[in-house]
Design a protein around this motif. Structure first.
Motif, PDB file in Angstrom:
ATOM      1  N   LEU A 194       0.837  -1.201   0.000  1.00 59.14           N
ATOM      2  CA  LEU A 194       0.000   0.000   0.000  1.00 59.14           C
ATOM      3  C   LEU A 194       0.871   1.250   0.000  1.00 59.14           C
ATOM      4  O   LEU A 194       0.583   2.227  -0.703  1.00 59.14           O
ATOM      5  N   GLU A 195       1.965   1.219   0.784  1.00 63.07           N
ATOM      6  CA  GLU A 195       2.868   2.372   0.788  1.00 63.07           C
ATOM      7  C   GLU A 195       3.491   2.571  -0.583  1.00 63.07           C
ATOM      8  O   GLU A 195       3.637   3.680  -1.065  1.00 63.07           O
ATOM      9  N   MET A 196       3.824   1.460  -1.224  1.00 66.88           N
ATOM     10  CA  MET A 196       4.438   1.490  -2.553  1.00 66.88           C
ATOM     11  C   MET A 196       3.553   2.216  -3.567  1.00 66.88           C
ATOM     12  O   MET A 196       4.038   2.903  -4.448  1.00 66.88           O
ATOM     13  N   VAL A 197       2.236   2.041  -3.454  1.00 66.09           N
ATOM     14  CA  VAL A 197       1.338   2.680  -4.425  1.00 66.09           C
ATOM     15  C   VAL A 197       0.809   4.017  -3.917  1.00 66.09           C
ATOM     16  O   VAL A 197      -0.062   4.626  -4.538  1.00 66.09           O
ATOM     17  N   GLY A 198       1.335   4.469  -2.775  1.00 67.28           N
ATOM     18  CA  GLY A 198       0.995   5.806  -2.313  1.00 67.28           C
ATOM     19  C   GLY A 198      -0.283   5.892  -1.505  1.00 67.28           C
ATOM     20  O   GLY A 198      -0.928   6.937  -1.481  1.00 67.28           O
ATOM     21  N   LEU A 199      -0.692   4.794  -0.864  1.00 68.92           N
ATOM     22  CA  LEU A 199      -1.856   4.838   0.013  1.00 68.92           C
ATOM     23  C   LEU A 199      -1.387   4.593   1.439  1.00 68.92           C
ATOM     24  O   LEU A 199      -0.617   3.662   1.687  1.00 68.92           O
ATOM     25  N   ASP A 200      -1.845   5.411   2.374  1.00 71.17           N
ATOM     26  CA  ASP A 200      -1.475   5.265   3.767  1.00 71.17           C
ATOM     27  C   ASP A 200      -2.169   4.030   4.346  1.00 71.17           C
ATOM     28  O   ASP A 200      -3.395   3.998   4.434  1.00 71.17           O
ATOM     29  N   PRO A 201      -1.395   3.002   4.729  1.00 75.38           N
ATOM     30  CA  PRO A 201      -2.030   1.754   5.186  1.00 75.38           C
ATOM     31  C   PRO A 201      -2.992   1.974   6.358  1.00 75.38           C
ATOM     32  O   PRO A 201      -4.043   1.342   6.419  1.00 75.38           O
ATOM     33  N   ASP A 202      -2.614   2.877   7.290  1.00 75.34           N
ATOM     34  CA  ASP A 202      -3.478   3.079   8.454  1.00 75.34           C
ATOM     35  C   ASP A 202      -4.819   3.685   8.058  1.00 75.34           C
ATOM     36  O   ASP A 202      -5.849   3.377   8.648  1.00 75.34           O
ATOM     37  N   ALA A 203      -4.796   4.542   7.053  1.00 72.08           N
ATOM     38  CA  ALA A 203      -6.039   5.201   6.657  1.00 72.08           C
ATOM     39  C   ALA A 203      -6.890   4.318   5.750  1.00 72.08           C
ATOM     40  O   ALA A 203      -8.112   4.432   5.720  1.00 72.08           O
ATOM     41  N   PHE A 204      -6.236   3.415   5.001  1.00 71.73           N
ATOM     42  CA  PHE A 204      -6.987   2.706   3.967  1.00 71.73           C
ATOM     43  C   PHE A 204      -7.309   1.244   4.272  1.00 71.73           C
ATOM     44  O   PHE A 204      -8.261   0.697   3.734  1.00 71.73           O
ATOM     45  N   ALA A 205      -6.506   0.606   5.140  1.00 75.48           N
ATOM     46  CA  ALA A 205      -6.621  -0.848   5.286  1.00 75.48           C
ATOM     47  C   ALA A 205      -8.031  -1.330   5.584  1.00 75.48           C
ATOM     48  O   ALA A 205      -8.472  -2.356   5.057  1.00 75.48           O
ATOM     49  N   ASP A 206      -8.782  -0.587   6.385  1.00 73.94           N
ATOM     50  CA  ASP A 206     -10.103  -1.071   6.784  1.00 73.94           C
ATOM     51  C   ASP A 206     -11.232  -0.527   5.926  1.00 73.94           C
ATOM     52  O   ASP A 206     -12.408  -0.793   6.194  1.00 73.94           O
ATOM     53  N   ARG A 207     -10.897   0.225   4.894  1.00 81.10           N
ATOM     54  CA  ARG A 207     -11.977   0.798   4.091  1.00 81.10           C
ATOM     55  C   ARG A 207     -12.533  -0.216   3.096  1.00 81.10           C
ATOM     56  O   ARG A 207     -11.913  -1.215   2.762  1.00 81.10           O
ATOM     57  N   VAL A 208     -13.746   0.063   2.641  1.00 81.00           N
ATOM     58  CA  VAL A 208     -14.398  -0.807   1.669  1.00 81.00           C
ATOM     59  C   VAL A 208     -13.881  -0.419   0.278  1.00 81.00           C
ATOM     60  O   VAL A 208     -14.005   0.727  -0.117  1.00 81.00           O
ATOM     61  N   PRO A 209     -13.297  -1.366  -0.456  1.00 75.28           N
ATOM     62  CA  PRO A 209     -12.689  -1.016  -1.744  1.00 75.28           C
ATOM     63  C   PRO A 209     -13.648  -0.292  -2.696  1.00 75.28           C
ATOM     64  O   PRO A 209     -13.264   0.619  -3.407  1.00 75.28           O
ATOM     65  N   PHE A 210     -14.922  -0.693  -2.667  1.00 83.89           N
ATOM     66  CA  PHE A 210     -15.844  -0.162  -3.675  1.00 83.89           C
ATOM     67  C   PHE A 210     -16.303   1.251  -3.366  1.00 83.89           C
ATOM     68  O   PHE A 210     -16.927   1.897  -4.191  1.00 83.89           O
ATOM     69  N   ALA A 211     -15.963   1.745  -2.151  1.00 92.19           N
ATOM     70  CA  ALA A 211     -16.340   3.116  -1.824  1.00 92.19           C
ATOM     71  C   ALA A 211     -15.208   4.091  -2.156  1.00 92.19           C
ATOM     72  O   ALA A 211     -15.322   5.281  -1.910  1.00 92.19           O
ATOM     73  N   LEU A 212     -14.102   3.584  -2.701  1.00 92.00           N
ATOM     74  CA  LEU A 212     -12.967   4.448  -3.013  1.00 92.00           C
ATOM     75  C   LEU A 212     -13.175   5.129  -4.358  1.00 92.00           C
ATOM     76  O   LEU A 212     -14.026   4.736  -5.148  1.00 92.00           O
ATOM     77  N   SER A 213     -12.347   6.156  -4.619  1.00 89.42           N
ATOM     78  CA  SER A 213     -12.391   6.791  -5.934  1.00 89.42           C
ATOM     79  C   SER A 213     -11.743   5.863  -6.961  1.00 89.42           C
ATOM     80  O   SER A 213     -11.052   4.912  -6.600  1.00 89.42           O
ATOM     81  N   GLY A 214     -11.964   6.163  -8.222  1.00 93.05           N
ATOM     82  CA  GLY A 214     -11.420   5.323  -9.289  1.00 93.05           C
ATOM     83  C   GLY A 214      -9.909   5.174  -9.186  1.00 93.05           C
ATOM     84  O   GLY A 214      -9.375   4.074  -9.321  1.00 93.05           O
ATOM     85  N   GLY A 215      -9.226   6.290  -8.926  1.00 89.04           N
ATOM     86  CA  GLY A 215      -7.773   6.256  -8.839  1.00 89.04           C
ATOM     87  C   GLY A 215      -7.296   5.430  -7.644  1.00 89.04           C
ATOM     88  O   GLY A 215      -6.327   4.688  -7.734  1.00 89.04           O
ATOM     89  N   GLU A 216      -8.016   5.549  -6.520  1.00 87.30           N
ATOM     90  CA  GLU A 216      -7.631   4.786  -5.328  1.00 87.30           C
ATOM     91  C   GLU A 216      -7.869   3.288  -5.541  1.00 87.30           C
ATOM     92  O   GLU A 216      -7.062   2.453  -5.142  1.00 87.30           O
ATOM     93  N   MET A 217      -8.987   2.962  -6.203  1.00 82.76           N
ATOM     94  CA  MET A 217      -9.255   1.544  -6.481  1.00 82.76           C
ATOM     95  C   MET A 217      -8.141   0.957  -7.337  1.00 82.76           C
ATOM     96  O   MET A 217      -7.694  -0.169  -7.115  1.00 82.76           O
ATOM     97  N   ARG A 218      -7.693   1.722  -8.342  1.00 82.86           N
ATOM     98  CA  ARG A 218      -6.614   1.242  -9.198  1.00 82.86           C
ATOM     99  C   ARG A 218      -5.373   0.954  -8.364  1.00 82.86           C
ATOM    100  O   ARG A 218      -4.706  -0.063  -8.526  1.00 82.86           O
ATOM    101  N   ARG A 219      -5.053   1.872  -7.443  1.00 83.27           N
ATOM    102  CA  ARG A 219      -3.868   1.694  -6.605  1.00 83.27           C
ATOM    103  C   ARG A 219      -3.997   0.449  -5.734  1.00 83.27           C
ATOM    104  O   ARG A 219      -3.032  -0.307  -5.566  1.00 83.27           O
ATOM    105  N   VAL A 220      -5.181   0.230  -5.175  1.00 84.20           N
ATOM    106  CA  VAL A 220      -5.378  -0.960  -4.343  1.00 84.20           C
ATOM    107  C   VAL A 220      -5.156  -2.219  -5.181  1.00 84.20           C
ATOM    108  O   VAL A 220      -4.463  -3.156  -4.765  1.00 84.20           O
ATOM    109  N   ALA A 221      -5.727  -2.207  -6.383  1.00 82.76           N
ATOM    110  CA  ALA A 221      -5.593  -3.384  -7.239  1.00 82.76           C
ATOM    111  C   ALA A 221      -4.129  -3.640  -7.587  1.00 82.76           C
ATOM    112  O   ALA A 221      -3.669  -4.786  -7.580  1.00 82.76           O
TER     113      ALA A 221
END
Lengths: 262, 283, 288
Positions: free
Chosen positions: B127-154
């Motif tokens: 997650l850090e590698m793709v620029g997402l803060d693990p603490d802020a994102f780990a528990d979020r629902v993937p489908f509620a993210l923005s398009g760009g964030e979903m791409r990063r998660v994938a």
């Protein structure tokens, strides 16, 4: 995908493609019933002959048509053995407690032939008739039921959209399964419960994608003026031509002979 | 990992009216740690080729060897090799199905049989590698993210496999310009950190320019060019002949050249383009 | 100023998120788009571009304020079909807007909904396919076409209702370079040759540079409205993270290196012409 799946239409301009969908659907029904209704070999010969002629006229590649038989392979397999072992008659072979008969062999073969013909007729119909024409044909045939309150046109629209997305979803299943395999899931091995669980990563994304598609499609359809109301017109008006009349007569004549001859 | 593609042929929907030959006798060799771009117009076979490299398809003829082992074989050696190849499909967020970002990224590592601590560490790292803060994102629902964030998660889900070979099929398609640049910079950083083989499939040649050292051009299922990035992407006429748009810098320099400027036409990144024009002006 | 075609007055649109929060997507939009204009609509993700565009053919209705299309109020349910006939839409995902099993049946979908007689539908379908250059594919099922071809079919579908205006909602973002080229060429042709009003929503500033007017949205408002030469180089607009047309960026960096260049160079052609002029004056000033 190595099958001519139901709903797989192939655009071409053959005599069979040009026939009125109502005629084709009627004929298909007749040809599906005939192998079950015929009592005399001539009846079966007529059925096979008509289906063969239709296959030639459709210019469908024979490999593809034979491929459709796979869809009924298991059913044929079980039907054959069911009849093979359960039909009483002249004994052919007795092994231990199991007795098989000549009649059983024939009855089993007859079931396989009927199922195969059924599959080929269905494939020929979808191969030569576009989804929208199928829908038009179905609507035309069901239209008397509109008077008793059946929403025939809406059903037609639902069918059109469903058929339009059949190939899309098959492609999508392929893509998603491959993508999940790339993430390390082995979809085709392990104990049965494991395999069932492994389908979750395929069907959840497929389901979500279907919802997203449906939402977008609904907006696009609305933007294009679609409303559930009876004022729609049609690009194609179904009109019967001489070829339709000839085709209908041939099938009707063969069907009548095939059923009546004893 | 050493990748060798030998006269690879692939046919879709074989034996049906929709039959289509996607690859016709492709030969290709990729050394460990190479950064390679694969480009070509739609239908040229680039996605099919990389799916073969990941061992996901069975060749109609020819084969793909990963360190000498056929990629699609059903042997333990082949399976072990395939696990070292991470492939992110086009629009990879379309394959997400888990209820949290953590579970989504952990999906791949879990199938590698890692223990819980290792999995958690990999998820954080990816997650850090793709620029997402693990603490802020780990528990979020993937489908509620923005398009760009979903791409990063994938994409994180693929990086978490720690593959020796990373293949990205159009990783920036459909993103806005700012998101594109950021994701590409991070993928480049990942490659430099790990030294893994990096294969980028794209028709965005300007994006490819700064990321890969070698470009393979496909057209109609065949390799039509294979060479250093500058050599391939700087040749506008060849790119156009296979139905690709040359990078805008090449278009600009070609137009200047046509207007009588003594410019090189194979400058690919913007600093280089500016220097080239300034050099001509100051002569 | 051409005759107004789309007008909005104090347009506001608020929707409710799943957790019940009210989210103002459009906050007071006053806009007039004239007949035959070519307008690009740009802005960051979530700035309200698509929401605004969906008010132009009554897919969405204002929470407050009004929208008129060709003098018809979108709030009047009796005018909805007339408005949708006048304003066509082409969406981002080519797969999810084609309804029928073959190209020509899909193009016929719009006129069928409007109750156009079959002979007339036939004429319009043929015409529309001709305009987008897809006549040869009329009997193909959509899934056998490339992305660019599907988008051209979608454009033909919009054309078949004989609209005055077509709204393109990021029509190229899922296409490859060739598909993009085909679609943009068709978009320009519709405006230049058929005189259609075109509204192009896009992420690409190079595409926005094709328009003759650019609207920039941010936070549900139109923050900039003007010709591309003025808008696309505006530093305030650049702060929104939209990028610049490639030629404009090169020109800016050249200016920073002391090369005198005028502003408003948005295309490679314009930049090359300007540079060649500057270069000649350099050459004249040099001794020998």
């Amino acid at each position: 995908m190595n099958l001519l799946l139901p709903g797989m239409y192939f655009a071409a301009d053959t005599a069979l493609h040009r026939l009125d969908p109502r005629v084709k659907m009627g004929a298909a029904m007749a040809l599906m019933v005939l192998p079950f209704a015929a009592r005399h070999p001539i009846g079966h010969l007529l059925a096979v002959g008509l289906v063969g002629a239709a296959a030639v006229l459709s210019r469908a590649p024979w490999r593809a048509l034979l491929g459709t038989l796979r869809t009924v392979f298991w059913l044929s397999f079980f039907m054959f053995f069911f009849y093979f072992f359960t039909t009483p008659g002249r004994p052919l072979l007795a092994l231990g407690g199991v007795r098989v008969t000549v009649e059983g062999l024939l009855a089993g073969a007859l079931q396989v032939y009927r199922l195969c013909l059924l599959a080929v007729v269905a494939a020929l119909l979808t191969y030569t008739t576009s989804p929208l024409q199928l829908t038009h044909g179905l609507e035309a045939m069901l239209s008397p039921l509109a008077r008793i309150g059946l929403p025939v046109r809406e059903l037609g629209m639902v069918l059109t959209v469903a058929l339009r997305f059949v190939p899309t979803f098959f492609e999508e299943i392929e893509t998603i399964s491959r993508a999940q395999r790339a993430r390390g899931v082995d979809l085709s091995s392990g104990p049965p419960w494991q395999r069932i669980r492994n389908t979750v990563p395929v069907f959840v994304p497929l389901f979500l994608s279907a919802i997203r598609r449906a939402e977008e499609l609904a907006v696009a359809m609305e933007a294009r003026g679609f409303r559930s109301q009876p004022h729609r017109t049609r690009l194609y008006q179904l009109t019967l031509t001489r070829a339709d009349a000839i085709a209908a007569l041939i099938v009707l004549a063969c069907g009548t002979i095939g059923v009546l001859i004893r | 990992m050493h990748i060798r593609v030998e006269s690879l042929t692939h046919i879709y929907a074989r034996g049906t009216p929709a039959e289509r030959v996607a690859l016709r006798g492709v030969d290709l060799e990729i050394e460990p740690g190479e950064r390679v771009g694969i480009s070509g117009p739609t239908g040229s076979g680039k996605s099919t080729l990389v799916q073969h490299i990941a061992g996901l398809l069975t060749p109609a003829a020819g084969r793909v060897l990963l360190d000498g082992v056929p990629a699609h074989a059903r042997t333990p050696e082949a399976r072990a090799r395939r696990r070292q190849v991470g492939l992110a499909f086009q629009f990879p967020e379309a394959q997400m199905f888990e209820v949290t970002v953590f579970r989504e990224v952990a999906f791949g590592p879990r199938h590698l049989g890692l223990n819980a601590d290792e999995i958690a560490a990999r998820v954080r790292w990816a997650l850090e590698m793709v620029g997402l803060d693990p603490d802020a994102f780990a528990d979020r629902v993937p489908f509620a993210l923005s398009g760009g964030e979903m791409r990063r998660v994938a994409l994180a889900g693929i990086l978490a496999l720690k593959p020796q070979v990373l293949i990205l099929d159009e990783p920036t398609a459909g993103l806005d310009p700012r998101g594109r640049a950021d994701i590409l910079a991070r993928l480049r950083a990942w490659q430099e950190q790990t030294g893994a083989t990096f294969i980028l499939v794209s028709h965005h040649l300007d994006e490819m320019a700064g990321l890969v050292d070698r470009v393979v051009l496909l057209a109609d299922g065949q390799v039509v060019a294979d060479g250093p990035t500058r050599h391939i992407l700087g040749d506008g006429d060849r790119l156009r002949s296979v139905g690709l748009s040359p990078p805008p810098g090449v278009v600009l320099l070609e137009a200047l050249r046509a207007a009588g400027w003594p410019v090189r036409t194979d400058a690919l990144v913007i600093e280089e383009i500016i220097s080239e024009i300034v050099r001509c002006i100051e002569r | 100023m051409p005759t107004p075609f789309i007008q909005t007055r104090a347009l506001e649109y608020t929707y409710f998120a799943e957790d019940g929060r009210a989210i103002p997507a459009l906050r007071g939009i006053d806009l007039t788009v004239g007949r035959g204009e070519f307008v690009a609509l740009v802005g960051p993700n979530g700035s309200g571009k698509s929401t605004l565009a969906r008010h132009f053919n009554a897919l969405l209705l204002p929470t407050a304020g009004e929208v008129w299309v060709d003098g018809l109020s979108t709030a009047d349910p009796r005018q909805v079909q007339a408005i949708r006939q006048r304003v066509g839409m082409v969406f981002q995902n080519p797969d999810n807007q084609l309804v029928a099993g073959t190209v020509e049946e899909d193009v016929a979908f719009g006129p069928e909904n409007l109750g156009v007689p079959p002979a007339e539908i036939r004429r319009r379908v043929d015409e529309a396919l001709e305009v987008v250059g897809m006549t040869a594919y009329r009997h193909h099922p959509p899934h056998m076409l490339s992305g660019g071809q599907k988008q051209r079919v979608a454009i033909a579908g919009a054309l078949a209702t004989r609209p005055h205006c077509i709204i393109f909602d990021e029509p190229t973002s899922m296409l490859d370079a060739e598909g993009r080229r085909q679609v943009l060429q068709t978009v320009r042709q519709l405006n230049a040759e058929l005189g259609l009003t075109v509204i192009l929503i896009t992420q690409s500033m190079d595409e926005a540079a094709l328009a003759r007017r650019v609207l920039v949205m941010d936070g549900g408002q139109i923050v900039r409205d003007g010709p591309p030469e003025e808008v696309l180089e505006d530093p305030e607009v650049e702060k929104l993270g939209l990028g610049q047309p490639f030629a404009a960026e090169v020109a800016r960096r050249l200016r920073e290196r002391g090369v005198p260049l005028p502003s408003g160079l948005l295309t490679v052609e314009a930049l090359v012409a300007a540079l060649t002029e500057t270069h000649r004056s350099y050459a004249v000033g040099l001794p020998g």
